[in-house]
Scaffold this active site. Structure first.
Site, mmCIF file in Angstrom:
data_model
loop_
_atom_site.group_PDB
_atom_site.id
_atom_site.type_symbol
_atom_site.label_atom_id
_atom_site.label_comp_id
_atom_site.label_asym_id
_atom_site.label_seq_id
_atom_site.Cartn_x
_atom_site.Cartn_y
_atom_site.Cartn_z
ATOM 1 N N ASP A 34 37.611 55.347 48.833
ATOM 2 C CA ASP A 34 37.172 53.970 48.624
ATOM 3 C C ASP A 34 35.779 53.804 49.229
ATOM 4 O O ASP A 34 35.505 54.291 50.325
ATOM 5 C CB ASP A 34 38.168 52.983 49.279
ATOM 6 C CG ASP A 34 37.998 51.579 48.749
ATOM 7 O OD1 ASP A 34 38.905 51.092 48.041
ATOM 8 O OD2 ASP A 34 36.935 50.952 49.026
ATOM 9 N N ILE A 35 34.917 53.089 48.503
ATOM 10 C CA ILE A 35 33.534 52.894 48.947
ATOM 11 C C ILE A 35 33.469 51.981 50.176
ATOM 12 O O ILE A 35 32.486 52.010 50.929
ATOM 13 C CB ILE A 35 32.676 52.350 47.773
ATOM 14 C CG1 ILE A 35 31.212 52.707 47.937
ATOM 15 C CG2 ILE A 35 32.878 50.853 47.568
ATOM 16 C CD1 ILE A 35 30.397 52.502 46.664
ATOM 17 N N ASN A 94 47.299 46.271 44.507
ATOM 18 C CA ASN A 94 47.000 44.855 44.259
ATOM 19 C C ASN A 94 47.101 44.591 42.762
ATOM 20 O O ASN A 94 46.613 45.389 41.952
ATOM 21 C CB ASN A 94 45.595 44.524 44.772
ATOM 22 C CG ASN A 94 45.468 44.708 46.277
ATOM 23 O OD1 ASN A 94 46.428 44.490 47.006
ATOM 24 N ND2 ASN A 94 44.297 45.115 46.728
ATOM 25 N N GLU A 102 40.729 43.356 42.275
ATOM 26 C CA GLU A 102 39.342 43.146 41.844
ATOM 27 C C GLU A 102 38.954 44.086 40.716
ATOM 28 O O GLU A 102 38.163 43.722 39.851
ATOM 29 C CB GLU A 102 38.397 43.319 43.032
ATOM 30 C CG GLU A 102 38.542 42.163 44.024
ATOM 31 C CD GLU A 102 37.684 42.321 45.266
ATOM 32 O OE1 GLU A 102 36.980 43.343 45.398
ATOM 33 O OE2 GLU A 102 37.740 41.408 46.108
ATOM 34 N N VAL A 103 39.480 45.298 40.744
ATOM 35 C CA VAL A 103 39.174 46.261 39.681
ATOM 36 C C VAL A 103 40.424 46.408 38.812
ATOM 37 O O VAL A 103 41.483 46.801 39.298
ATOM 38 C CB VAL A 103 38.759 47.631 40.267
ATOM 39 C CG1 VAL A 103 38.519 48.626 39.147
ATOM 40 C CG2 VAL A 103 37.511 47.486 41.139
ATOM 41 N N HIS A 107 45.498 51.113 40.335
ATOM 42 C CA HIS A 107 45.195 52.086 41.397
ATOM 43 C C HIS A 107 46.113 51.883 42.579
ATOM 44 O O HIS A 107 46.515 50.768 42.874
ATOM 45 C CB HIS A 107 43.735 51.980 41.845
ATOM 46 C CG HIS A 107 43.269 50.587 42.195
ATOM 47 N ND1 HIS A 107 42.916 49.663 41.242
ATOM 48 C CD2 HIS A 107 43.110 49.984 43.383
ATOM 49 C CE1 HIS A 107 42.552 48.541 41.833
ATOM 50 N NE2 HIS A 107 42.665 48.693 43.133
ATOM 51 N N HIS A 109 45.975 52.148 46.558
ATOM 52 C CA HIS A 109 45.218 52.374 47.790
ATOM 53 C C HIS A 109 46.119 53.211 48.694
ATOM 54 O O HIS A 109 47.293 52.859 48.875
ATOM 55 C CB HIS A 109 44.960 51.060 48.532
ATOM 56 C CG HIS A 109 44.026 50.122 47.851
ATOM 57 N ND1 HIS A 109 42.713 49.984 48.228
ATOM 58 C CD2 HIS A 109 44.231 49.248 46.837
ATOM 59 C CE1 HIS A 109 42.138 49.054 47.466
ATOM 60 N NE2 HIS A 109 43.028 48.593 46.611
HETATM 61 P P1 5GP Z 1 41.343 46.056 44.469
HETATM 62 O O1 5GP Z 1 40.827 44.870 45.217
HETATM 63 O O2 5GP Z 1 41.094 45.937 42.988
HETATM 64 O O3 5GP Z 1 42.729 46.432 44.817
HETATM 65 O O4 5GP Z 1 40.511 47.285 45.033
HETATM 66 C C1 5GP Z 1 39.381 47.827 44.449
HETATM 67 C C2 5GP Z 1 38.817 48.806 45.441
HETATM 68 O O5 5GP Z 1 37.848 49.581 44.796
HETATM 69 C C3 5GP Z 1 38.131 48.147 46.649
HETATM 70 O O6 5GP Z 1 38.761 48.566 47.862
HETATM 71 C C4 5GP Z 1 36.689 48.617 46.550
HETATM 72 O O7 5GP Z 1 36.105 48.916 47.805
HETATM 73 C C5 5GP Z 1 36.784 49.849 45.672
HETATM 74 N N1 5GP Z 1 35.608 50.066 44.845
HETATM 75 C C6 5GP Z 1 35.013 49.152 44.044
HETATM 76 N N2 5GP Z 1 33.957 49.709 43.415
HETATM 77 C C7 5GP Z 1 33.899 51.002 43.828
HETATM 78 C C8 5GP Z 1 33.015 52.086 43.517
HETATM 79 O O8 5GP Z 1 32.076 51.986 42.735
HETATM 80 N N3 5GP Z 1 33.275 53.268 44.136
HETATM 81 C C9 5GP Z 1 34.319 53.436 45.007
HETATM 82 N N4 5GP Z 1 34.456 54.638 45.569
HETATM 83 N N5 5GP Z 1 35.168 52.429 45.327
HETATM 84 C C10 5GP Z 1 34.960 51.233 44.737
#
Ligand code: 5GP
Ligand code: ZN
Length: 120
Positions: A34-35, A94, A102-103, A107, A109
């Site tokens: 994760d970034i 999530n 958010e994405v 996925h 985590h």
């Molecule tokens: P969500 O909130 O959808 O469960 O988590 C999305 C996750 O993707 C976040 O923890 C965010 O830091 C990670 N993320 C978003 N964009 C990127 C990216 O371009 N590269 C990487 N490595 N992680 C990302």
């Protein structure tokens, strides 16, 4: 549901169009750090198939979901999580806006490592 979505950042990561720190790859799964990590170890496991969320998964994805889940403990140890029960890790998926997603490419985590963590 299409196999990939050209506007999806995780599909772009799988395709190598956006760089990532890869943890694992096989024919159907991909994992990368994760970034914006919350914990000393924080990586994401995703299917190469663009499934928007676990709420979109159907019985045809049973095997895929099982393989994602079984990959988590293997990669957690490989990436530096301490062994169960003193160590361990957390798996989070999530789902939707109220679930904090958010994405919109399903996925897991996987987070672990010594406490305290930044969040969670
Ligand atoms: P969500 O909130 O959808 O469960 O988590 C999305 C996750 O993707 C976040 O923890 C965010 O830091 C990670 N993320 C978003 N964009 C990127 C990216 O371009 N590269 C990487 N490595 N992680 C990302
Ligand atoms: Zn995608």
């Amino acid at each position: 549901m299409s196999v990939t979505d050209e506007n999806c950042i995780f599909c772009k990561i799988i395709a190598g169009k956006i760089p990532s720190r890869k943890v694992y790859e096989d024919e159907e799964l991909f994992a990368f750090h994760d970034i914006n990590p919350w914990a000393p170890v924080h990586f994401l496991i995703i299917p190469k198939l663009h499934i928007p969320s676990v709420a979109h998964a159907t019985s045809e994805h049973e095997g895929l979901l099982g393989r994602m889940m079984l990959l988590a403990p293997k990669l957690a140890l490989q990436e530096g999580c301490n062994p169960y029960p003193e160590g361990g890790f957390r798996i989070v998926t999530n789902t939707g806006a109220e679930g904090g997603q958010e994405v919109h490419h399903m996925h897991w985590h996987v987070m672990g490592g010594p406490r305290p963590w930044l969040r969670g």
